[in-house]
Structures are given as structure tokens and as C-alpha cells.
Design a protein around this motif. Structure first.
Motif, PDB file in Angstrom:
ATOM      1  N   TYR A  61      73.832  61.214  15.657  1.00  0.00           N
ATOM      2  CA  TYR A  61      72.959  62.120  14.925  1.00  0.00           C
ATOM      3  C   TYR A  61      73.602  62.459  13.590  1.00  0.00           C
ATOM      4  O   TYR A  61      74.746  62.898  13.537  1.00  0.00           O
ATOM      5  N   THR A  89      69.790  59.781  18.842  1.00  0.00           N
ATOM      6  CA  THR A  89      69.665  58.664  19.786  1.00  0.00           C
ATOM      7  C   THR A  89      70.847  58.685  20.742  1.00  0.00           C
ATOM      8  O   THR A  89      71.983  58.933  20.336  1.00  0.00           O
ATOM      9  N   PHE A  90      70.519  58.399  22.001  1.00  0.00           N
ATOM     10  CA  PHE A  90      71.552  58.399  23.034  1.00  0.00           C
ATOM     11  C   PHE A  90      72.453  57.179  22.868  1.00  0.00           C
ATOM     12  O   PHE A  90      71.968  56.057  22.745  1.00  0.00           O
ATOM     13  N   SER A 106      75.402  61.398  21.650  1.00  0.00           N
ATOM     14  CA  SER A 106      74.310  60.980  20.785  1.00  0.00           C
ATOM     15  C   SER A 106      74.838  60.560  19.424  1.00  0.00           C
ATOM     16  O   SER A 106      75.945  60.920  19.034  1.00  0.00           O
TER      17      SER A 106
END
Lengths: 299, 272
Positions: free
Chosen positions: A52, A59-60, A50
Motif C-alpha cells: 500500500y 493488495t494482499f 499488504s
């Protein structure tokens, strides 16, 4: 009373209660395992794929973090430094403590006091040790004075890019030598006395006895110190935090410090998690490799 | 010849001991030096003339030193008992009750050894944030309670209790809780004592996780406080040395007082 009640309610129920007992005992442990180990381990995997940064949503990003790591010169530098640090630290974990153990493994009056003295740094905090060594390693410190006596130096151990990492490995090694010494002392109890005596009768000197009798008997313990030493080296953080903060010029930036600073100074949580997984894989790999090596030697 | 050899051995032992104790003595000498005497001089001037305690007072007053000490005592006071209780409760069924999946549970708890705190820093920080516990005492306490070493050592101890004693209690109708409390725990007292000491040392020295879990200085444990002191600009090197010496006193005192037990239990734990 309890038994009477149980009989009236039938044996089935007693079995049911009994069967639950072990789980009730383990309930606090299991809850902590779930909250402090399993859940974080899961999050670790999730974060590594992710993006972050605390202020942005999770968010992937798939394997992007890992690809980015593969092209991050600072990360390469941290990995290299970690291996160099390990190479510098291992003699302090595997070789020197063995010599120390051989030195104190004899029946002499007061020998216990020396074991205590050698073990003392193990129980103190790394922060305190780092503060103490800062005075030793400074340009005007005792170490440089000793060097000057033999016509060397002065060396700015913590400010010189070539010296900072060896200096840190020395501090960490000095602190944990006592622990590895105790491991060897435990192992030395198991060296067959008859074999040592027989070797002496055959005219073997101390070095030959060490090589042919003591060392083979100590192999499992050498494997332990090697494994623990490698793990200890990959985890080094506190001495770096107090003494060099990764500097000068990233010369003491190891994986542990890189991960911490990426996560908690630059707030790139996802990216740091990916680096954390790399460190994890590295530690498991080293442990497995070490097992292989010792297996091959017939331990 | 024999005497010469013995003198040589002792000389070597003393030189090595100096290498291990020297840095702490240097710290102490720095902490006791008056302001008029240089800390960094060449050649080093190691004897404080005269020794003064000013820097200990300074360390105590310039940062909330007393608060850090109280915090550390609080963390020890809460974490060590919880650690003992949870370890013992987890270890007892693993050692003495036959149930389905016992081996699996044991491996599960043992596996925590392969998840060292350093690697759990980030995910634990996120878990604590999720739980709303960042910057609370609980955030420092919770991760330190479960440890593979405690469970492992207590399981070994409980396993050595003779089956006859436990079987007799079961026949008399004692519940497993009763057996745990009045037979297993009292017999495990030596192991519990060792774990208390090891727990005390590790909590007293804890640094990295509190560094991540806390931002509020007033909850810092002492080791973190010392690192903070070392970062305070303008903090006198003597004051830093004094603060560090003070932080060492409790662990060193406990260690010297109980060193026989600590060293032999370490050797025992390694041998398994």
C-alpha cells in the motif's frame, strides 16, 4: 420518588438498569479504545501483509514485506543502530540516575532545589532540548571548547558518522535521567535503615554497604529502569528528527526513524507497517527477557 | 572534617546542577545576544553584550508564533479536561461497582500501555484518513484522551474511598452517577490535579503525532512550530533560540510552581 417508581415496575427492571450502569460509565473510554487502539492495531496487522503506497490500492502480498525486510540492508542497519543506541542509552537510564539518586538522597538544606534542577529536562519538550544541544554539540560549541582545554578535539559530533549516535544517546539520556532518578529515590525510601546501621557498626564502608544492602533492596527498581530504559531507547525519534534526520550516512537511522521515513517520506505504508510489527515484537521480547532476568535473581 | 565533607557534597551538587541547567542557560544567552556578537566563537563568549530582545520579536513575527501558542493552548484546553472526564468515568466502575468482567475490562484498558503512540503512528494515520479527520484539530485531539496512566491512578484513588461512605449513599438511594459526581470526584481532587499537570506537560510538548496528523501549518502546536522554525532556511540561530526559550516558559513555570506535587506524585505513581 425513584425508589417508589422502581418498586411499581418490579425489582427486575432495577437490576437491569443497575447492571448497565458500569458499561455506561465506561462507554466513552470503550469507544476511544475501539477507535484509537483496537482498530489501529487490527489495521497494523492487515497492512503488514499488504502492499500500500497511498496512491495504489491495498493488495494482499502475504509475507512478502517481511521477506523483503530480511534482505533490506538499510533495515538491518536500522536494527543494528537501535541496539547500539540502546547500549549507549542504558547507562543513562540505569547506572547514572542511581548515582544521582544516591547523591540527592540525604537530608541537607536546599537538597530539594537540586532534585528540581535535575528533573527539569524531563518536563521540557524534546524539540527544545534538541535545539539547545545543537549549540552545545557544534564544532565551535561549549563541549568542543571544554575538550580543547584538555588538548582534544575539535569533534563534529553531529556530522561525524562515528560520533553522531553516541551524541544523540547523550542528549536523550541527559533529558530523561531525572525521571529515572525519581524512580530510584522512591526505591531508596525502602532500603532497610537497620541493616545499613548494622553494616556500619560492623565496619562496612560506603561501597560495601551499597553493594550488600542498598543494591539488593533496589533490584525491583533496577528492573523497572532497565525495562523503561529499553523501551525509551527503541522509541527514540524526536532528537533524531531535529538533530540529524538519520544521517550522516544513515549512522543515526534507528528503527523508529526508519519506520517513520518509510511511511511518511517514501509512502510505503504496508512495508513500514511490517517494520513496525518487527519493532513491536522486539519491544515485547525485551520486556519479557528483562522479567526473566530479574526473576532469576529472586526478585 | 565534617564541614569539608559537606562543602564537597555541595560542590558536587552544584557541578551536576550546572550540567542540567547549563544547556538551557546557553539557549537563553544565545537568544539574548545582539547580532554584532558572534554566537559561535572560540572560546565561547557566553555573556550577551548588551542583552537584546530583538530575537524574541523576530521569532514572534517571522513565523505565526502567536498562532502556534494559541493552538497549543487550545489543545491543552480541550484535551486535558476530556482526558480527566474519560479517565474518571472509566476508572469509577473499575474501582467501585461489582460487575461481570471487571478484571477483563481493567486489563483491556491497561493494555493500551503496551501500544505506545510511536507504533500506532501509521495505523492511526490510516484510521484518521478513513474518518476524514486528517489535518483537523480532532485528529490531534482524539488519540490523546485515553491513557492507561490516568485510569490506573484514578482507579487507585477511588478504591481508597471508605466503603462505608459509598454504602451509606447507596442506602439513601443515590444513583451511581450521583455518588460519582458528589462523592468520588471531590475526594479524588488531588489525583485530578496531578493528572492535570502531567496532561498539560505532555500535550504542550507533543510533537510526533501532530507531525503525522497535520499538514496545515496553521494548526501546528508550538513544539511542532519550533521544529518547523528550525527547518526554515535562513532562520537566524538567535531567532530559533529565542523561539525555543519562549516555548519553554509555560512548562517550566508550571513545573517550578508545582514541583513538590509533581515530584512526589511521580514517586507515588512508581510505587503504585
Amino acid at each position: 420518588m425513584a425508589r417508589g417508581g422502581a418498586v411499581r415496575e418490579g425489582p427486575r427492571r432495577v437490576v437491569g438498569q443497575r447492571a448497565l450502569t458500569p458499561y455506561l460509565f465506561m462507554l466513552p473510554g470503550l469507544a476511544l479504545f475501539a477507535a484509537m487502539f483496537a482498530w489501529p492495531a487490527f489495521i497494523s496487522l492487515q497492512m503488514s501483509v499488504s502492499s500500500y503506497r497511498i496512491v495504489t490500492p491495498v493488495t494482499f502480498v502475504g509475507l512478502r514485506n517481511f521477506l523483503q525486510l530480511a534482505n533490506d540492508p538499510q533495515f538491518h542497519h536500522a536494527v543494528t543502530n537501535t541496539f547500539i543506541f540502546m547500549g549507549l542509552f542504558l547507562p543513562w537510564a540505569v547506572v547514572l540516575p542511581l548515582l544521582l539518586a544516591l547523591l540527592v538522597n540525604r537530608r541537607l538544606p536546599g537538597i530539594h532545589a537540586f532534585r528540581v534542577a535535575y528533573y527539569l529536562p524531563v518536563v521540557t519538550s524534546m524539540v527544545a532540548v534538541a535545539v539547545a544541544w545543537r549549540y552545545l554539540l557544534s564544532r565551535e560549541g561549549v563541549l568542543n571548547w571544554l575538550l580543547s582545554l584538555v588538548g582534544l578535539g575539535p569533534i563534529d559530533f553531529l556530522l561525524d558518522t562515528g560520533w553522531a549516535l553516541p551524541a544523540l544517546a547523550t542528549v536523550e539520556g541527559w533529558k530523561s535521567m531525572g525521571l529515572f532518578m525519581i524512580i530510584y529515590l522512591a526505591g531508596l525510601q525502602g532500603v532497610p535503615k537497620e541493616q545499613l546501621e548494622a553494616a556500619t557498626m560492623d565496619g562496612a564502608n560506603a561501597v560495601r554497604r551499597l553493594w550488600h544492602v542498598t543494591l539488593p533492596a533496589l533490584l525491583p527498581y533496577i528492573s523497572v529502569t532497565l525495562t523503561l530504559g529499553m523501551l525509551e531507547a527503541t522509541r527514540s525519534f524526536e532528537s533524531i528528527y531535529v538533530l540529524t534526520r538519520g544521517g550522516p550516512e544513515d549512522s543515526t537511522l534507528t528503527l523508529g526513524y526508519y519506520i517513520w521515513s518509510t511511511a511518511f517520506e517514501r509512502y510505503e505504508i504496508g512495508y513500514a507497517s511490517a517494520a513496525g510489527l518487527v519493532l513491536w515484537a522486539l519491544m515485547i521480547l525485551l520486556a519479557m527477557l528483562n522479567q526473566r532476568l530479574t526473576r532469576q535473581q529472586g526478585v | 572534617m565534617r564541614i569539608a565533607k559537606r562543602v564537597g557534597t555541595y560542590a558536587l551538587l552544584v557541578v551536576v546542577a550546572a550540567a542540567f541547567i547549563g544547556p538551557f542557560l546557553l539557549l537563553l544567552s544565545t537568544a539574548l545576544k545582539p547580532g554584532s556578537q558572534s554566537v559561535f566563537s572560540f572560546p565561547p563568549d557566553l555573556i550577551p553584550r548588551p542583552p537584546v530582545v530583538d530575537w524574541f520579536i523576530e521569532a514572534w513575527t517571522t513565523i505565526p508564533y502567536g498562532k502556534f501558542v494559541l493552538n497549543s493552548l487550545f489543545y491543552v484546553g480541550v484535551m486535558v479536561p476530556l482526558y480527566l472526564v474519560v479517565s474518571a468515568m472509566t476508572a469509577y466502575p473499575l474501582a467501585r461497582i461489582a460487575f461481570r468482567g471487571r478484571q477483563v475490562f481493567f486489563l483491556l484498558f491497561l493494555s493500551t500501555m503496551f501500544l505506545p503512540g510511536e507504533l500506532m503512528l501509521i495505523p492511526r494515520f490510516l484510521v484518521m484518513r478513513e474518518l476524514g479527520l486528517i489535518d483537523t484539530y480532532a485528529a490531534v485531539i482524539l488519540p490523546g484522551i485515553l491513557s492507561a496512566l490516568g485510569i490506573f491512578m484514578l482507579r487507585q484513588t477511588f478504591a481508597t474511598i471508605p466503603e462505608a461512605i459509598i454504602e451509606a449513599a447507596r442506602v439513601d438511594g443515590a444513583s451511581e452517577w450521583r455518588i460519582f459526581l458528589s462523592i468520588a470526584l471531590p475526594l479524588a481532587r488531588p489525583t485530578l490535579a496531578v493528572l492535570t499537570i502531567l496532561g498539560f506537560i505532555s500535550v504542550w510538548n507533543s510533537f510526533l503525532w501532530p507531525l503525522v496528523a497535520l499538514t496545515d501549518q496553521s494548526k501546528f502546536p508550538l513544539a511542532l512550530g519550533i521544529a518547523y522554525l528550525s527547518g526554515v532556511s535562513g532562520a537566524d540561530v538567535r531567532g530559533l533560540a529565542a523561539g525555543t526559550v519562549l516555548s519553554l516558559i509555560p512548562v517550566v513555570a508550571v513545573f517550578l510552581f508545582l514541583q513538590r506535587h509533581i515530584l512526589s506524585s511521580m514517586a507515588g505513581a512508581i510505587k503504585g
